[in-house]
Write an enzyme that holds these catalytic residues in place. Structure first.
Site, PDB file in Angstrom:
ATOM      1  CG  HIS A  32       2.164  15.490 -56.853  1.00 36.14           C
ATOM      2  ND1 HIS A  32       0.767  15.519 -56.995  1.00 36.14           N
ATOM      3  CD2 HIS A  32       2.764  16.653 -56.404  1.00 36.14           C
ATOM      4  CE1 HIS A  32       0.528  16.537 -56.872  1.00 36.14           C
ATOM      5  NE2 HIS A  32       1.116  16.747 -55.526  1.00 36.14           N
ATOM      6  CG  ASP A  34       3.035  20.010 -56.514  1.00 35.03           C
ATOM      7  OD1 ASP A  34       2.443  19.929 -56.132  1.00 35.03           O
ATOM      8  OD2 ASP A  34       4.141  19.766 -56.381  1.00 35.03           O
ATOM      9  CG  MET A  36       3.089  25.369 -57.587  1.00 30.35           C
ATOM     10  SD  MET A  36       4.043  26.343 -55.653  1.00 30.35           S
ATOM     11  CE  MET A  36       4.334  24.727 -54.977  1.00 30.35           C
ATOM     12  CG  HIS A  65      -1.670  20.284 -56.698  1.00 32.52           C
ATOM     13  ND1 HIS A  65      -1.125  19.758 -55.582  1.00 32.52           N
ATOM     14  CD2 HIS A  65      -2.415  20.210 -56.225  1.00 32.52           C
ATOM     15  CE1 HIS A  65      -1.647  20.924 -54.625  1.00 32.52           C
ATOM     16  NE2 HIS A  65      -2.696  20.892 -55.154  1.00 32.52           N
TER      17      HIS A  65
HETATM   18  C1  DX5 Z   1       2.780  21.342 -52.009  1.00 34.68           C
HETATM   19  C2  DX5 Z   1       2.942  20.597 -53.395  1.00 34.68           C
HETATM   20  C3  DX5 Z   1       4.127  20.224 -52.600  1.00 34.68           C
HETATM   21  C4  DX5 Z   1       4.657  19.758 -52.509  1.00 34.68           C
HETATM   22  C5  DX5 Z   1       4.949  18.190 -51.175  1.00 34.68           C
HETATM   23  O1  DX5 Z   1       1.871  22.562 -51.870  1.00 34.68           O
HETATM   24  O2  DX5 Z   1       1.549  20.432 -53.453  1.00 34.68           O
HETATM   25  O3  DX5 Z   1       2.894  18.855 -53.669  1.00 34.68           O
HETATM   26  O4  DX5 Z   1       5.604  19.409 -53.898  1.00 34.68           O
HETATM   27  O5  DX5 Z   1       6.525  18.774 -50.948  1.00 34.68           O
HETATM   28  P1  DX5 Z   1       6.815  17.729 -49.933  1.00 34.68           P
HETATM   29  O6  DX5 Z   1       6.335  16.407 -49.533  1.00 34.68           O
HETATM   30  O7  DX5 Z   1       8.307  18.461 -49.769  1.00 34.68           O
HETATM   31  O8  DX5 Z   1       6.231  18.689 -48.874  1.00 34.68           O
HETATM   32 ZN    ZN Z   2       1.197  18.959 -54.508  1.00 26.93          ZN
END
Ligand code: DX5
Ligand code: ZN
Length: 224
Positions: A32, A34, A36, A65
């Site tokens: 996954h 991320d 941002m 994501h």
């Molecule tokens: C949060 C992200 C997640 C994050 C989850 O906004 O989308 O994918 O990495 O991290 P944990 O598992 O530490 O909550």
């Molecule tokens: Zn995520």
């Protein structure tokens, strides 16, 4: 069988390749990623160059994501860099159908994410067209936050609607996923657990992936 998608947001970026290999040794089949942008969410993380490097390093499916505003402007770049799953936020897409169509045209699986306070009803029209629904179980933007327990009921309601309508999208949950909630989430209907801190911050990445997969796929009684 439910799958684990380790979130590299919690990895040590100076040792990323090595840690990704450890996750694969633990049985992970996807990763996954991320993205941002400091606009849709109040944090900045990683993006296209990291996806490109990971594509060269590993065969794992790259599950991206996009926590970004105007994701349509970046779909082509993510897909051509190696993203095989592209998830956008319902809250960031005024023309969600067009966005989902474009992701599929690019050859990726199309996912739509919902923030914790966004109702499932906002996906009523798009559900037949999506490959995946991501139920956020924290307010997105940061790793290491506490799991919101109301997500379990949201997953159960989404699964019920999938069954009633005869659809076959996958259900993913992201945020605060750990060994304690993995079982209940998968019994409620989650197919893919995203896990950052509970995989990469444990000192035993492969073991953590195996442990989560074990809990995710245990029959209900064994979790009691
Ligand atoms: C949060 C992200 C997640 C994050 C989850 O906004 O989308 O994918 O990495 O991290 P944990 O598992 O530490 O909550
Ligand atoms: Zn995520």
């Amino acid at each position: 069988m439910a799958q684990i998608s380790p979130s590299i947001l919690a990895a040590d970026f100076a040792r990323l390749g090595e840690q990704v290999d450890e996750a694969a040794r633990g049985g992970a089949q996807m990763l996954h990623v991320d993205a941002m942008d400091g606009h849709f969410v109040p944090n900045i993380s990683i993006g296209i160059p990291v996806v490109k490097s990971l594509r060269r390093w590993t065969d794992l499916v790259l599950d991206c994501h996009l926590m970004i505003s105007n994701p349509d402007n970046y779909l082509d770049a993510f897909a051509s860099s190696g993203a095989r799953m592209l998830t956008v936020h319902q809250e960031a897409c005024p023309h969600l159908g067009r966005t989902v169509d474009r992701i599929k045209e690019l050859g990726a699986a199309a996912g739509v994410a919902l923030n914790p306070s966004t109702p499932l009803a906002t996906l009523e029209e798009i559900l037949p067209d999506v490959d995946l629904v991501l139920v956020m179980s924290v307010h997105p933007g940061f790793g290491g936050q506490s799991f919101l327990p109301s997500s379990i009921d949201k997953v159960a309601r989404l699964k019920a609607s999938r069954r009633q309508r005869g659809l076959n999208f996958r259900i993913q949950v992201d945020g605060g996923v750990n060994i304690d909630n993995a079982g209940p989430l998968c019994q409620a209907g989650c197919d893919i657990l995203v896990a950052g801190s509970s995989v990469f911050r444990t000192g035993n990445i492969a073991g953590a992936v195996r442990g989560l997969a074990d809990r995710a796929n245990r029959p209900a009684l064994a979790n009691a």
